[in-house]
Design a protein around this motif. Structure first.
Motif, PDB file in Angstrom:
ATOM      1  N   ASP A   1      72.671 156.271   6.335  1.00  0.00           N
ATOM      2  CA  ASP A   1      73.354 157.503   6.368  1.00  0.00           C
ATOM      3  C   ASP A   1      74.508 157.337   6.759  1.00  0.00           C
ATOM      4  O   ASP A   1      75.998 158.176   6.839  1.00  0.00           O
ATOM      5  N   ILE A   2      75.558 156.679   8.408  1.00  0.00           N
ATOM      6  CA  ILE A   2      76.458 156.021   8.683  1.00  0.00           C
ATOM      7  C   ILE A   2      76.872 155.325   8.099  1.00  0.00           C
ATOM      8  O   ILE A   2      78.297 155.376   8.153  1.00  0.00           O
ATOM      9  N   MET A   3      76.621 153.810   8.063  1.00  0.00           N
ATOM     10  CA  MET A   3      76.922 152.934   7.932  1.00  0.00           C
ATOM     11  C   MET A   3      77.327 152.473   6.120  1.00  0.00           C
ATOM     12  O   MET A   3      76.231 151.936   5.684  1.00  0.00           O
ATOM     13  N   THR A   4      78.446 153.061   5.836  1.00  0.00           N
ATOM     14  CA  THR A   4      78.414 152.837   4.230  1.00  0.00           C
ATOM     15  C   THR A   4      79.331 152.354   3.954  1.00  0.00           C
ATOM     16  O   THR A   4      79.834 151.579   5.215  1.00  0.00           O
ATOM     17  N   ALA A   5      79.793 151.752   2.653  1.00  0.00           N
ATOM     18  CA  ALA A   5      81.246 151.458   2.546  1.00  0.00           C
ATOM     19  C   ALA A   5      81.965 151.904   3.306  1.00  0.00           C
ATOM     20  O   ALA A   5      83.113 151.256   3.409  1.00  0.00           O
ATOM     21  N   GLY A   6      82.669 152.726   3.334  1.00  0.00           N
ATOM     22  CA  GLY A   6      83.757 153.320   3.553  1.00  0.00           C
ATOM     23  C   GLY A   6      83.533 153.466   5.282  1.00  0.00           C
ATOM     24  O   GLY A   6      84.761 153.236   5.329  1.00  0.00           O
ATOM     25  N   SER A   7      83.130 153.604   6.224  1.00  0.00           N
ATOM     26  CA  SER A   7      83.002 153.385   7.456  1.00  0.00           C
ATOM     27  C   SER A   7      83.052 152.054   7.534  1.00  0.00           C
ATOM     28  O   SER A   7      83.650 151.502   8.440  1.00  0.00           O
ATOM     29  N   VAL A   8      82.096 151.050   6.766  1.00  0.00           N
ATOM     30  CA  VAL A   8      83.068 149.535   6.856  1.00  0.00           C
ATOM     31  C   VAL A   8      84.363 149.412   6.650  1.00  0.00           C
ATOM     32  O   VAL A   8      85.016 148.848   7.439  1.00  0.00           O
ATOM     33  N   ARG A   9      85.123 149.658   5.904  1.00  0.00           N
ATOM     34  CA  ARG A   9      86.283 149.733   4.976  1.00  0.00           C
ATOM     35  C   ARG A   9      87.220 149.938   6.391  1.00  0.00           C
ATOM     36  O   ARG A   9      87.797 149.903   7.290  1.00  0.00           O
ATOM     37  N   ASN A  10      86.527 150.974   7.201  1.00  0.00           N
ATOM     38  CA  ASN A  10      87.380 151.551   8.572  1.00  0.00           C
ATOM     39  C   ASN A  10      87.162 150.571   9.360  1.00  0.00           C
ATOM     40  O   ASN A  10      87.902 150.595  10.248  1.00  0.00           O
ATOM     41  N   ALA A  11      85.974 150.336   9.233  1.00  0.00           N
ATOM     42  CA  ALA A  11      86.033 149.228  10.883  1.00  0.00           C
ATOM     43  C   ALA A  11      86.719 148.023  10.587  1.00  0.00           C
ATOM     44  O   ALA A  11      87.971 147.032  11.929  1.00  0.00           O
TER      45      ALA A  11
END
Length: 580
Positions: free
Chosen positions: A254-264
């Motif tokens: 629910d937390i590690m999504t494509a969007g959060s990977v791009r943030n990283a």
């Protein structure tokens, strides 16, 4: 005090064979009858007495246990393998280092999934532990919080001459030049003055920031001084966050999504993080079932993300300066206009909501988007006819070296041959050293080439001889034209395996190109790469790794996720991009 619920997966039928056996074990360990129905949480203590990185983790465990028990959950400490790059790289030329990441994941799965525990909280420290913990979180998909456990107090922070990175580089230089090592042992004795990971923006601190950028660590937890009050505050807040995740049944996917990977990815580009974060983020995405090409994200976003911090070894500031200026939370706050701020985090709030309380940048150690240290990417992903699957270079910003390099290839089978080539005069100014056959399969386990780069620097050739390799180099390296992790690797019949001496190679860091200037028909007619007949993997773990490891385009995980395009057809996808 929370209300316990009997529906947790750890609560087996009370009088079943396994349920009654668990009761016998856990009652003998001091659990009450009421405890048996509470959520069971794994404290993943990736610890070892081999290195300073882990020296304080055992002291964190009892504090964390008390915090969790107070909140109505039952903690169980489990252990995993605990590699340290500076210590456990002595055997097999460092080839155990990358495989140990995936061994951590398997250790966690065997203990946590085998016991059907309900959640886990991970004490992350050295380079491979944080990616291993995040990969396990994605694989098991049970409520998880990662705690970055801090960096070591270094001699340099005390105004002394060296930290551990510095003594390592000085020793490597002396080994090449034959310079006297007088005083080096005394420097080493003063280099590390406390527990924690290396004090610099190498892989460990980079991955700690990645955990926070992904939303898997509480805000303000990276980087922090080991055993400092911010670390202990993060421990307490992490326990509270985990219990809330259990109550709300919020899971890593629910937390590690494509969007959060791009943030990283953005965070690593903005801080000039370690190049090793690329393959680790790709592996985390794969284990979390996120179909994203992290290599391509770095390539594209690298030209859109300015450098907002310049921490050693990239620049003059110490990691202490970076933490005191606000650390990862302030970096992310300044970067927020380029981030997906709506991504969920372990706190239950979005990334943007968490960052509202972060301090703004001071304009000196952490700068704004309007006044960055530089706009050229500190981490450059290259593609081209020599690297259709990608390759990576790390450069300082601003970069004093050439943006383009063209020269004849000089081919070597390992770093020792290449170092000897410097001394013998086989390598000269203008050459491109090709060290191949040391990728994830070819080594197996991915060989290190840092010693060769240090040798070039020691001989004054760092700017006049380029390196292209399917191996890896340290997150400390940011000098010269050094290109690593070429994919497909030589052992997978990548173009690198068919390079011959005197072939022209062109490296364009500005355009992100790595090309072999050889007619494709001629290249196809050449014999494919063959590993040396005397190559010895040592048996055991490395032999198993060679059989199971997937390409770097798939994060070098040990099992490709079917249905994810980045894994199932990585090489073909890369060729299509190249032809396009």
């Amino acid at each position: 005090m929370r209300t316990t619920m009997p529906g947790h997966r750890s609560n087996l039928p009370a009088t079943s064979a396994l349920g009654i056996a668990r009761r016998a074990h856990w009652r003998s360990l001091g659990l009450s009858v009421a405890d048996l129905t509470k959520p069971k949480v794994a404290i993943v203590n990736t610890s070892s007495e081999l290195a300073a990185c882990y020296a304080h983790l055992d002291d964190i465990v009892p504090v964390l246990k008390a915090e969790l028990r107070e909140r109505g959950v039952i903690p169980f400490e489990i252990r995993t393998t605990a590699p340290s790059d500076f210590v456990t790289s002595a055997g097999r030329a460092g080839r155990y280092i990358l495989p140990s990441r995936d061994l951590i994941v398997d250790d966690i799965e065997a203990a946590v999934e085998g016991a059907q525990l309900d959640a886990m909280i991970c004490l992350s420290s050295c380079d491979k532990t944080t990616p291993g913990h995040l990969m396990a979180a994605g694989r098991l998909n049970i409520p998880t919080v990662v705690i970055p456990c801090g960096y070591q107090h270094s001699g340099r922070a005390e105004g002394r001459e060296a930290d551990v990175e510095e003594v390592f580089l000085l020793a490597a230089k002396a080994a090449v030049t034959g310079e006297p090592t007088d005083g080096l042992e005394e420097l080493a004795d003063d280099a590390i003055l406390g527990p924690g990971v290396c004090a610099g923006m190498a892989t460990a601190n980079s991955m700690h920031i990645v955990a926070e950028a992904l939303g898997m660590a509480v805000p303000g937890s990276a980087p922090v001084r080991a055993n400092g009050e911010p670390m202990w505050d993060a421990v307490r807040r992490s326990a509270a966050a985990l219990v809330d995740l259990i109550d709300r049944d919020v899971r890593p996917r629910d937390i590690m999504t494509a969007g959060s990977v791009r943030n990283a990815v953005r965070a690593m580009l903005a801080v000039g993080g370690s190049i090793n974060t690329i393959k680790h983020l790709q592996a985390i995405a794969i284990e979390s079932h996120v179909d994203i090409d992290v290599w391509e994200e770095f390539r594209v976003l690298g030209r859109q993300t300015p450098l907002l911090a310049s921490v050693r070894p990239n620049g003059p500031w110490l990691v202490e300066d970076f933490e005191d200026a606000g650390g990862g939370a302030t970096l992310l706050r300044e970067l927020l206009p380029l981030l997906d701020g709506d991504r969920l985090t372990v706190t239950g709030a979005t990334l943007a909501e968490n960052l509202a309380s972060a301090r703004p940048g001071d304009g000196q150690v952490i700068r704004s988007l309007a006044d960055p240290f530089g706009s050229d990417p500190a981490i450059t992903v290259l593609r081209g006819s020599l690297a259709p699957g990608g390759a990576v270079a790390k450069r300082p910003v601003p970069d004093p070296g050439p943006a383009m390099f063209r020269g004849p290839a000089r081919v070597f089978g390992n770093r020792e041959e290449a170092i000897a080539g410097i001394a013998s005069g086989r390598l000269r100014e203008g050459d491109v050293a090709v060290i191949r056959g040391i990728g994830v399969t070819g080594a197996p386990g991915m060989g290190m080439t840092s010693a060769f780069i240090f040798a070039l620097h020691a001989r004054g050739l760092a700017q006049s001889v380029a390196l292209v390799t399917d191996g890896q180099f340290s997150g400390l390296v940011n000098q010269g034209v050094t290109v690593g992790e070429v994919s497909p690797e030589a052992a997978a019949d990548g173009p690198l395996g068919r390079v011959q001496d005197d072939d022209l190679i062109e490296i364009d860091l500005r355009e992100g190109r790595l090309d072999l200037l050889v007619d494709p028909a001629e290249l196809a007619a050449r014999a494919p790469y063959r590993a040396p007949a005397d190559r010895d993997s040592g048996g055991g773990l490395l032999d198993q790794y060679e059989q199971l490891v997937q390409p770097l385009a798939c994060g070098a995980v040990l099992c490709a996720r079917t249905g994810l395009a980045v894994c199932t057809d990585a090489a073909e996808s890369a060729r299509e991009k190249e032809n396009a």
